[in-house]
Design a protein around this motif. Structure first.
Motif, short mmCIF file in Angstrom:
data_model
loop_
_atom_site.label_atom_id
_atom_site.label_comp_id
_atom_site.label_asym_id
_atom_site.label_seq_id
_atom_site.Cartn_x
_atom_site.Cartn_y
_atom_site.Cartn_z
N ARG A 126 -19.04 -18.52 3.37
CA ARG A 126 -18.87 -17.21 3.99
C ARG A 126 -17.53 -16.60 3.59
N LEU A 127 -16.48 -17.43 3.59
CA LEU A 127 -15.16 -16.92 3.22
C LEU A 127 -15.12 -16.48 1.76
N TYR A 128 -15.87 -17.18 0.90
CA TYR A 128 -15.98 -16.74 -0.49
C TYR A 128 -16.53 -15.32 -0.54
N GLU A 129 -17.60 -15.08 0.21
CA GLU A 129 -18.21 -13.76 0.20
C GLU A 129 -17.25 -12.71 0.76
N GLU A 130 -16.56 -13.07 1.84
CA GLU A 130 -15.64 -12.13 2.45
C GLU A 130 -14.48 -11.80 1.51
N ALA A 131 -13.97 -12.83 0.83
CA ALA A 131 -12.87 -12.60 -0.12
C ALA A 131 -13.36 -11.75 -1.29
N ALA A 132 -14.59 -12.01 -1.75
CA ALA A 132 -15.14 -11.22 -2.86
C ALA A 132 -15.33 -9.77 -2.44
N THR A 133 -15.82 -9.55 -1.20
CA THR A 133 -15.99 -8.19 -0.70
C THR A 133 -14.65 -7.49 -0.58
N ALA A 134 -13.65 -8.20 -0.03
CA ALA A 134 -12.32 -7.61 0.11
C ALA A 134 -11.75 -7.23 -1.26
N THR A 135 -11.96 -8.11 -2.24
CA THR A 135 -11.45 -7.83 -3.59
C THR A 135 -12.11 -6.60 -4.18
N ARG A 136 -13.45 -6.53 -4.07
CA ARG A 136 -14.16 -5.37 -4.61
C ARG A 136 -13.70 -4.07 -3.95
N GLN A 137 -13.59 -4.10 -2.62
CA GLN A 137 -13.20 -2.90 -1.91
C GLN A 137 -11.75 -2.51 -2.22
N TYR A 138 -10.90 -3.51 -2.38
CA TYR A 138 -9.50 -3.23 -2.74
C TYR A 138 -9.43 -2.57 -4.11
N GLU A 139 -10.21 -3.12 -5.07
CA GLU A 139 -10.20 -2.54 -6.41
C GLU A 139 -10.78 -1.13 -6.40
N ASP A 140 -11.85 -0.92 -5.60
CA ASP A 140 -12.39 0.43 -5.48
C ASP A 140 -11.35 1.38 -4.89
N GLY A 141 -10.63 0.90 -3.87
CA GLY A 141 -9.59 1.73 -3.27
C GLY A 141 -8.47 2.05 -4.24
N ARG A 142 -8.10 1.07 -5.05
CA ARG A 142 -7.05 1.32 -6.05
C ARG A 142 -7.51 2.38 -7.04
N ARG A 143 -8.76 2.28 -7.49
CA ARG A 143 -9.27 3.28 -8.44
C ARG A 143 -9.31 4.66 -7.80
N SER A 144 -9.73 4.73 -6.52
CA SER A 144 -9.75 6.01 -5.82
C SER A 144 -8.34 6.60 -5.71
N ALA A 145 -7.37 5.73 -5.39
CA ALA A 145 -6.00 6.21 -5.27
C ALA A 145 -5.48 6.72 -6.62
N GLU A 146 -5.79 6.01 -7.69
CA GLU A 146 -5.35 6.46 -9.01
C GLU A 146 -6.00 7.79 -9.38
N GLU A 147 -7.28 7.95 -8.99
CA GLU A 147 -7.96 9.21 -9.27
C GLU A 147 -7.28 10.36 -8.54
N GLN A 148 -6.95 10.13 -7.26
CA GLN A 148 -6.28 11.18 -6.49
C GLN A 148 -4.88 11.46 -7.04
N ARG A 149 -4.20 10.41 -7.48
CA ARG A 149 -2.86 10.60 -8.07
C ARG A 149 -2.96 11.42 -9.35
N ALA A 150 -3.98 11.13 -10.17
CA ALA A 150 -4.16 11.88 -11.41
C ALA A 150 -4.47 13.35 -11.11
N LYS A 151 -5.26 13.58 -10.05
CA LYS A 151 -5.55 14.97 -9.66
C LYS A 151 -4.27 15.69 -9.24
#
Length: 350
Positions: free
Chosen positions: A45-70
């Motif tokens: 379960r913790l593997y899945e939770e860590a994987a989910t957190a990682t994916r969402q963190y990376e998505d958030g980083r990409r969103s932040a970079e997109e907003q910064r570029a804008k």
């Protein structure tokens, strides 16, 4: 880059969900089985939770970079608009200065009386007036465009800064989950080693199964991995040659049945440590060795992709990995190279 759909609104929900996940107990108990009996499922379960957190963190980083570029692009456009407005203002000033030098300071009636050609003078006056009005309108339009760009820049910069803060919160939660995972891995590994040393195989601890794609009759035995020792390679750890393909994965990684079949053997001890052997149609057998835990019992039917155990480092192992074999008999000595065997069944390994 993520699409501009309202992704940032998902972040607060995610943070709340991850806060709940991170706060779950990790003492290795379940409601009725006593201490340690739920450790394997807990790690999974913790593997899945860590994987989910990682994916969402990376998505958030990409969103932040997109907003910064804008924000940076709006800032660049705003600078260009300001330069354009400044140039138009300068044009207006030149028109005014030229009008003054040509007699614009005299009353219109006096200029008509003094002019050699009053009609020509009036045409020139109207042209200057039209030019003045055109520049004035252009200046006004540019000022409105500046205001719009400034508002867009402010919104993009605010969204970027908000996402950056949320990403920092998410990174802390991710680190907390990973810390719990590392502690649970260590306990799982210690319990597996103790069981093997005592000569008593741990019983099956059932795992919550992932969604299985019924259209895939064969899969890799682990989802994310690095290939390490290959089939036929030499080394001091093996009596002859390496008889399988090793997948370097952390302790507790869910191990999948490569294809549908029946669990022929679950055993522990010896060079392979805790292992599972699955019999498949067509006269083939697959082995999964050096496990830390098993999730099946002998005689169970399994499907392709079903979790049958968790990786470890039991037996003759120098580090966490899965030893995977394909054989034509249940016993050692009949192994095939798993890489081309899986590739021929639509599962390329890389």
């Amino acid at each position: 880059m993520p699409s501009p759909r309202r992704r940032p609104l998902l972040v607060p929900v995610l943070l709340c969900a991850l806060a709940v996940l991170a706060a779950r107990p990790t003492d290795g108990t379940d409601g009725d089985g006593g201490p340690g009996t739920a450790l394997g499922p807990q790690v999974a379960r913790l593997y899945e939770e860590a994987a989910t957190a990682t994916r969402q963190y990376e998505d958030g980083r990409r969103s932040a970079e997109e907003q910064r570029a804008k924000a940076l692009e709006y800032e660049r456009l705003l600078d260009g608009q300001r330069q354009k407005t400044g140039a138009l203002r300068e044009d207006l000033g030149r028109i005014a200065r030229a009008q003054y030098r040509s007699g614009g300071g005299l009353p219109l009636t006096a200029r008509m009386l003094l002019a050699d050609d009053p009609e020509e003078m009036m045409r020139g006056q109207r042209a200057v007036s039209r030019a003045h009005q055109a520049v004035d309108r252009a200046v006004g339009e540019n000022l409105r465009a500046e205001a719009r760009l400034a508002a867009d820049e402010a919104r993009a910069r605010s969204a970027w800064q908000t996402l950056e803060k949320r990403n920092a919160d998410l990174a802390r939660l991710k680190k907390k989950i990973e810390g719990k995972l590392e502690a649970a891995r260590s306990r799982l590994e210690g319990r597996a080693d103790s069981s093997v040393a005592a000569g008593s195989c741990p019983g099956a601890v059932r795992l919550d199964q992932p969604d299985i794609n019924a259209d895939r009759p064969w899969v890799a035995p682990v989802e994310t991995y690095e290939l390490s020792a290959s089939f036929g390679s030499g080394g001091s750890r093996w009596a002859n040659r390496h008889t399988g393909q090793d997948f370097a994965v952390p302790v507790g990684t869910p191990v999948r049945a490569a294809g549908a079949g029946r669990v022929l053997k679950v055993s522990c001890g010896g060079a392979f440590g805790i292992q599972v052997v699955v019999q498949h149609a067509g006269g083939y057998y697959t082995q999964y060795a050096h496990l830390a835990a098993v999730a099946v019992d002998q005689g169970d039917r399994v499907g392709a992709g079903q979790w049958i155990g968790q990786s470890g480092t039991t037996g003759n192992s120098t580090g966490p990995h899965l030893h995977f074999e394909v054989r034509v008999t249940p016993e050692t000595g009949s192994a095939l190279d798993p890489v081309p065997w899986l590739s021929a069944r639509g599962v390329p390994l890389s």
